[in-house]
Motif scaffolding. Sequence first.
Motif, mmCIF file in Angstrom:
data_model
loop_
_atom_site.group_PDB
_atom_site.id
_atom_site.type_symbol
_atom_site.label_atom_id
_atom_site.label_comp_id
_atom_site.label_asym_id
_atom_site.label_seq_id
_atom_site.Cartn_x
_atom_site.Cartn_y
_atom_site.Cartn_z
ATOM 1 N N ILE A 26 0.840 -1.199 0.000
ATOM 2 C CA ILE A 26 0.000 0.000 0.000
ATOM 3 C C ILE A 26 0.875 1.248 0.000
ATOM 4 O O ILE A 26 0.606 2.202 -0.726
ATOM 5 N N ARG A 27 1.885 1.250 0.834
ATOM 6 C CA ARG A 27 2.923 2.293 0.829
ATOM 7 C C ARG A 27 4.249 1.562 0.687
ATOM 8 O O ARG A 27 4.920 1.292 1.680
ATOM 9 N N PRO A 28 4.601 1.205 -0.560
ATOM 10 C CA PRO A 28 5.713 0.282 -0.780
ATOM 11 C C PRO A 28 7.043 0.754 -0.208
ATOM 12 O O PRO A 28 7.458 1.888 -0.462
ATOM 13 N N PRO A 29 7.691 -0.122 0.562
ATOM 14 C CA PRO A 29 9.054 0.190 1.010
ATOM 15 C C PRO A 29 10.010 0.162 -0.183
ATOM 16 O O PRO A 29 9.645 -0.266 -1.279
ATOM 17 N N THR A 30 11.217 0.586 0.049
ATOM 18 C CA THR A 30 12.195 0.727 -1.031
ATOM 19 C C THR A 30 12.372 -0.555 -1.836
ATOM 20 O O THR A 30 12.392 -0.513 -3.067
ATOM 21 N N PHE A 31 12.482 -1.709 -1.184
ATOM 22 C CA PHE A 31 12.759 -2.937 -1.930
ATOM 23 C C PHE A 31 11.612 -3.300 -2.879
ATOM 24 O O PHE A 31 11.853 -3.861 -3.951
ATOM 25 N N ILE A 32 10.384 -2.964 -2.543
ATOM 26 C CA ILE A 32 9.256 -3.229 -3.444
ATOM 27 C C ILE A 32 9.270 -2.216 -4.594
ATOM 28 O O ILE A 32 9.071 -2.582 -5.757
ATOM 29 N N ARG A 33 9.521 -0.954 -4.293
ATOM 30 C CA ARG A 33 9.590 0.070 -5.344
ATOM 31 C C ARG A 33 10.706 -0.250 -6.339
ATOM 32 O O ARG A 33 10.506 -0.155 -7.553
ATOM 33 N N VAL A 34 11.875 -0.620 -5.827
ATOM 34 C CA VAL A 34 13.003 -0.951 -6.694
ATOM 35 C C VAL A 34 12.647 -2.140 -7.589
ATOM 36 O O VAL A 34 12.943 -2.144 -8.786
ATOM 37 N N CYS A 35 11.988 -3.116 -7.011
ATOM 38 C CA CYS A 35 11.603 -4.315 -7.758
ATOM 39 C C CYS A 35 10.636 -3.968 -8.887
ATOM 40 O O CYS A 35 10.830 -4.356 -10.041
ATOM 41 N N LEU A 36 9.574 -3.233 -8.573
ATOM 42 C CA LEU A 36 8.563 -2.903 -9.578
ATOM 43 C C LEU A 36 9.102 -1.948 -10.635
ATOM 44 O O LEU A 36 8.789 -2.094 -11.824
ATOM 45 N N ASP A 37 9.909 -0.998 -10.209
ATOM 46 C CA ASP A 37 10.544 -0.101 -11.183
ATOM 47 C C ASP A 37 11.550 -0.856 -12.041
ATOM 48 O O ASP A 37 11.685 -0.587 -13.238
ATOM 49 N N GLY A 38 12.235 -1.820 -11.450
ATOM 50 C CA GLY A 38 13.247 -2.597 -12.174
ATOM 51 C C GLY A 38 12.678 -3.410 -13.320
ATOM 52 O O GLY A 38 13.357 -3.654 -14.316
ATOM 53 N N VAL A 39 11.423 -3.839 -13.192
ATOM 54 C CA VAL A 39 10.783 -4.597 -14.278
ATOM 55 C C VAL A 39 9.893 -3.697 -15.127
ATOM 56 O O VAL A 39 9.139 -4.170 -15.967
ATOM 57 N N ASN A 40 9.969 -2.385 -14.870
ATOM 58 C CA ASN A 40 9.202 -1.386 -15.622
ATOM 59 C C ASN A 40 7.691 -1.582 -15.512
ATOM 60 O O ASN A 40 6.947 -1.357 -16.470
ATOM 61 N N PHE A 41 7.237 -1.988 -14.327
ATOM 62 C CA PHE A 41 5.805 -2.129 -14.101
ATOM 63 C C PHE A 41 5.231 -0.736 -13.854
ATOM 64 O O PHE A 41 5.703 -0.021 -12.971
ATOM 65 N N PRO A 42 4.227 -0.324 -14.630
ATOM 66 C CA PRO A 42 3.718 1.052 -14.506
ATOM 67 C C PRO A 42 3.170 1.349 -13.111
ATOM 68 O O PRO A 42 2.389 0.569 -12.561
ATOM 69 N N ARG A 43 3.549 2.480 -12.570
ATOM 70 C CA ARG A 43 3.101 2.868 -11.223
ATOM 71 C C ARG A 43 1.580 2.989 -11.141
ATOM 72 O O ARG A 43 1.006 2.765 -10.087
ATOM 73 N N ASP A 44 0.945 3.345 -12.246
ATOM 74 C CA ASP A 44 -0.518 3.448 -12.257
ATOM 75 C C ASP A 44 -1.197 2.103 -12.016
ATOM 76 O O ASP A 44 -2.387 2.058 -11.712
ATOM 77 N N TRP A 45 -0.461 1.019 -12.172
ATOM 78 C CA TRP A 45 -1.025 -0.324 -12.006
ATOM 79 C C TRP A 45 -0.563 -1.026 -10.735
ATOM 80 O O TRP A 45 -0.926 -2.175 -10.486
#
Length: 119
Positions: A26-45
């Motif tokens: 819900i409020r992603p910690p750094t390791f989740i943000r890095v993971c999702l950004d690393g695979v280019n998963f859109p933040r809107d999703w």
Amino acid sequence: MTLVPDPWWLSAGLAAVLFLDAIASIRPPTFIRVCLDGVNFPRDWWWSLIVIKLAAAGGLIAGLWMPGIGLATNAAVILYFLAASYAHIRARFLKHEFWVNCLGMLVLALLALVFGFLV
């Protein structure tokens, strides 16, 4: 093969981990943000992953009493983390987030399936 997990705590444990992962997302910690950004998963999703993980946790818990629900949900969780693994490989994002988070959850889901339903 059984349609209700035995031992039950494997499915309950996987459900608990997925629930905590959803709440953390819900409020992603750094390791989740890095993971999702690393695979280019859109933040809107990103919200969709929370819904999927909460639904999976609910399905695993429901499967403790309703034959077949937990088995189907456990299989779906495995498919989810296989898709996540593919996304990591395709994006060439193979840092520790892939090995610990993604593959760790895949192994946990596989263990819950094998030892909860198949053995």
